[in-house]
Design an enzyme around this catalytic site. Structure first.
Site, PDB file in Angstrom:
ATOM      1  CB  SER A 286       5.687 -10.840  38.081  1.00 25.14           C
ATOM      2  OG  SER A 286       6.481 -10.817  36.910  1.00 25.14           O
ATOM      3  N   GLY A 287       8.850 -11.614  38.883  1.00 25.70           N
ATOM      4  CA  GLY A 287       9.833 -12.660  38.610  1.00 25.70           C
ATOM      5  C   GLY A 287       9.907 -12.971  37.124  1.00 25.70           C
ATOM      6  N   GLY A 288       9.002 -12.393  36.335  1.00 23.57           N
ATOM      7  CA  GLY A 288       9.062 -12.548  34.880  1.00 23.57           C
ATOM      8  C   GLY A 288      10.185 -11.689  34.313  1.00 23.57           C
ATOM      9  CB  VAL A 289      11.841 -11.707  30.988  1.00 20.23           C
ATOM     10  CG1 VAL A 289      13.075 -11.070  30.398  1.00 20.23           C
ATOM     11  CG2 VAL A 289      11.953 -13.201  30.924  1.00 20.23           C
ATOM     12  CG  ASP A 290       8.497  -8.322  29.988  1.00 20.47           C
ATOM     13  OD1 ASP A 290       9.491  -8.765  29.403  1.00 20.47           O
ATOM     14  OD2 ASP A 290       7.330  -8.517  29.593  1.00 20.47           O
ATOM     15  CB  SER A 291       8.481  -7.115  36.424  1.00 20.63           C
ATOM     16  OG  SER A 291       8.618  -8.432  36.870  1.00 20.63           O
ATOM     17  CB  SER A 292      13.435  -9.677  36.260  1.00 19.88           C
ATOM     18  OG  SER A 292      12.561 -10.567  36.893  1.00 19.88           O
TER      19      SER A 292
ATOM     20  CE  LYS B 187       8.893 -11.816  27.194  1.00 16.21           C
ATOM     21  NZ  LYS B 187       7.957 -11.379  28.235  1.00 16.21           N
TER      22      LYS B 187
ATOM     23  CG  HIS C 270       4.054  -7.388   2.646  1.00 14.04           C
ATOM     24  ND1 HIS C 270       3.830  -6.336   3.501  1.00 14.04           N
ATOM     25  CD2 HIS C 270       2.940  -7.509   1.912  1.00 14.04           C
ATOM     26  CE1 HIS C 270       2.629  -5.848   3.304  1.00 14.04           C
ATOM     27  NE2 HIS C 270       2.060  -6.540   2.333  1.00 14.04           N
TER      28      HIS C 270
ATOM     29  CD  GLU D 236       7.015  -6.119   5.510  1.00 14.77           C
ATOM     30  OE1 GLU D 236       7.877  -5.797   4.687  1.00 14.77           O
ATOM     31  OE2 GLU D 236       5.830  -5.810   5.398  1.00 14.77           O
TER      32      GLU D 236
ATOM     33  CE1 TYR E 144      -3.717   2.512   0.436  1.00  9.35           C
ATOM     34  CE2 TYR E 144      -2.345   3.414   2.194  1.00  9.35           C
ATOM     35  CZ  TYR E 144      -3.425   3.527   1.337  1.00  9.35           C
ATOM     36  OH  TYR E 144      -4.208   4.649   1.352  1.00  9.35           O
TER      37      TYR E 144
END
Ligand code: XMP
Length: 520
Positions: A230-236, A376, A177, A179, A87
């Site tokens: 939370s112990g998850g990757v993001d918050s850690s 991520k 495309h 990508e 487009y």
């Protein structure tokens, strides 16, 4: 927005399903880019953003539609290289004096092969080493006449203007495309494009870390910050980064809702309090959560109860920090991108994923979100840069409501205890077989049925469980993981032998869609 000392690429989004993939390809080249919806790109925005290059994304619209999405004309006067995709190509031709035709009978969706035309094009370096390149087409309308200054550099049977360019202005426009994976050599086009535009490829995680730390210090000053861990990757990763920036001005609150996996609370607390010396409130609220969930079996009700209690508990403990004025969150870039909705209505809610939305306003807190610009896998790279142990960085995602949604039906302490043990054996098996990193997420769900079995000479009447393991790129779609029969047999035997309370093991082979990853 990141440090202005980096050259920036602007992706103008016309609503393609795959616009985020363009950003991924560019970030892989260490180029800083941002996606902005076409209607947010004003002249003033362009001045402020000062892009070194612009990409016009694909999109579902037609330039013939009333109110068809268009970029401001100014984009073409910036004097920077522009790449139009699908487009985006049609928009360029439409605006710059070419012609687009409605796709009666010439719509093209899927794999196609592009062959080169006469003339060499800098964008195509490394292309056509064989005589044709596979590309992914997905278009209804098509370009029928080129804008002045443009020439054709590649054609496909249904797209005579598959690759076009105005080499004087460095405007490039392709019908396919580049990508997506189905254009196997597509990354080359992006690599060439950013080289032509003069990007240095200096947007590295080391640089990001330094800049992020400086920005956090500037934003927070000497105020206090609280962070739900939370112990998850993001918050850690967010917590470690902020701690590096402002030290003990940061306090983390870890809420143990009684729905964590085996050993999880100890692991998180040891890691952050003992290894990182971070002020950490360990809120043991198991009785509260499990009490409120007693007798509840509806999945959405479970999520609502957990979401509400989480906020209450977080607020209660945050008061211990006293005068915090900021709340840290591990928000990622995909959550931030303002997607362009052409369909109008809201999409259907399959599950109300629990997050702490609403909390900042309620508590009068300002937000610190140092991962807002990252995908991520970039968060994982930042985590490695910050020295977080690989076992933390590579962890599978774990949902906010925890084991509650892996225990379909009513939750009891007995079922949770059995589930924890079974899950630990399963994950141990996966690790021992070296499969953990090949899997997006793996877990056990304990089923709300008891089944009859025979062990030794006796009859058993215990719970059945389901093993789940999926591969996925983003959790939006998923395939079940193809374990060998030997692995499944060995794991079932171990669970039944080692976990009292389970006498039957099944493997869930549902993809998403039509299933979802979690059982509730
Ligand atoms: P589904 O089950 O929707 O899961 O296919 C997709 C991803 O989201 C996670 N998930 C949640 N995460 N709160 C969360 O924080 C939730 O209520 C929730 N439900 C699912 C799931 O683990 C998977 O990674």
């Amino acid at each position: 927005m990141t440090d202005a000392s980096h050259d920036r690429l602007l992706i103008i989004d016309f609503g393609s399903q795959v616009t985020q993939l363009i950003a991924r390809r560019l970030r892989e080249l260490n180029v800083y880019c941002e996606i902005h919806p076409f209607n947010a790109v004003t002249d003033a925005f362009l001045d402020d953003f000062a892009p070194r290059a612009v990409i016009l994304s694909g999109g579902p619209s037609s330039v013939f539609a009333q109110g068809a999405p268009m970029p401001p004309a100014r984009v073409f006067d910036l004097g920077v290289p522009i790449l139009g995709i699908c487009y985006g190509q049609q928009v360029m031709m439409h605006v710059l004096g070419g012609q687009v035709e409605r796709g009666h009978g010439t719509a093209e969706f899927g794999r196609a092969y592009v062959t080169p035309s006469d003339g060499r094009l800098d964008l195509l370096q490394g292309w056509f080493e064989t005589d044709r390149e596979q590309v992914w087409m997905s278009h209804g309308d098509h370009v029928s006449k080129l804008a002045p200054g443009f020439a054709v550099y590649g054609t496909s049977p249904n797209a005579p203007f598959a690759i076009t360019a105005d080499t004087t202005r460095h405007f490039y426009a392709v019908q396919f495309h580049p990508e997506v994976h189905h254009t196997p050599n597509g990354a080359r086009l992006y690599e060439n494009f950013v080289r032509i535009a003069g990007f240095k490829g200096d947007w590295t995680m080391g640089a990001y870390r330094e800049e992020a730390i400086a920005r956090i210090r500037e934003q927070v000053g000497d105020a206090k910050v609280i962070c739900g861990l939370s112990g998850g990757v993001d918050s850690s990763v967010a917590a470690v980064l902020i701690h590096e920036a402002i030290g003990d001005q940061l306090t983390c609150v870890f809420v143990d809702h009684g729905l964590l996996r085996k050993g999880e609370a100890e692991e998180v607390v040891t890691m952050f309090r003992d290894n990182y010396n971070m002020p950490l409130i360990h809120a043991d609220e198991q009785d509260l959560f499990l009490g409120e969930l007693d007798g509840v079996s509806d999945p959405e009700t479970k999520r609502k109860i957990i979401g509400k209690l989480f906020i209450d508990v977080f607020q209660k403990h945050a008061r211990e920090v006293g005068d915090a004025t900021f709340l840290a969150q591990g928000t990622l870039y995909p959550d931030v991108i303002e997607s362009v909705s052409f369909s109008g209505g809201p999409s259907v809610t399959i599950k109300s994923h629990h997050n702490v939305g609403g909390l900042p306003e309620k508590m009068g807190l300002k937000l610190v979100e140092p991962l807002r610009e990252l995908f991520k896998d970039e968060v994982r790279a930042l985590g490695r840069e910050l020295g977080l142990p690989p076992s933390f960085i590579g962890r599978h995602p774990f949902p906010g409501p925890g084991l509650a949604i892996r225990c379909p039906g009513e939750i009891t302490r007995e079922k949770l205890a059995i589930l924890r043990e079974a899950d630990a054996v399963y994950i141990d098996q996966i690790r021992k077989h070296g499969l953990y990193d090949d899997i997006w997420q793996a877990f056990v769900a304990i089923l709300p049925v008891r089944t009859v079995g025979v062990m030794g000479d006796g009859r058993t009447y215990d719970f059945a469980c389901a093993l789940r393991a999926v591969t996925s790129v983003d959790g939006m779609t998923a395939d079940y993981f193809p374990f060998t029969h030997e692995f499944l047999g060995e794991t079932a035997t171990r669970i039944i032998n080692e976990v009292p309370g389970i006498n039957r093991v099944t493997y869930d082979i549902t993809s998403k869609p039509p299933g979802t990853i979690e059982w509730e």
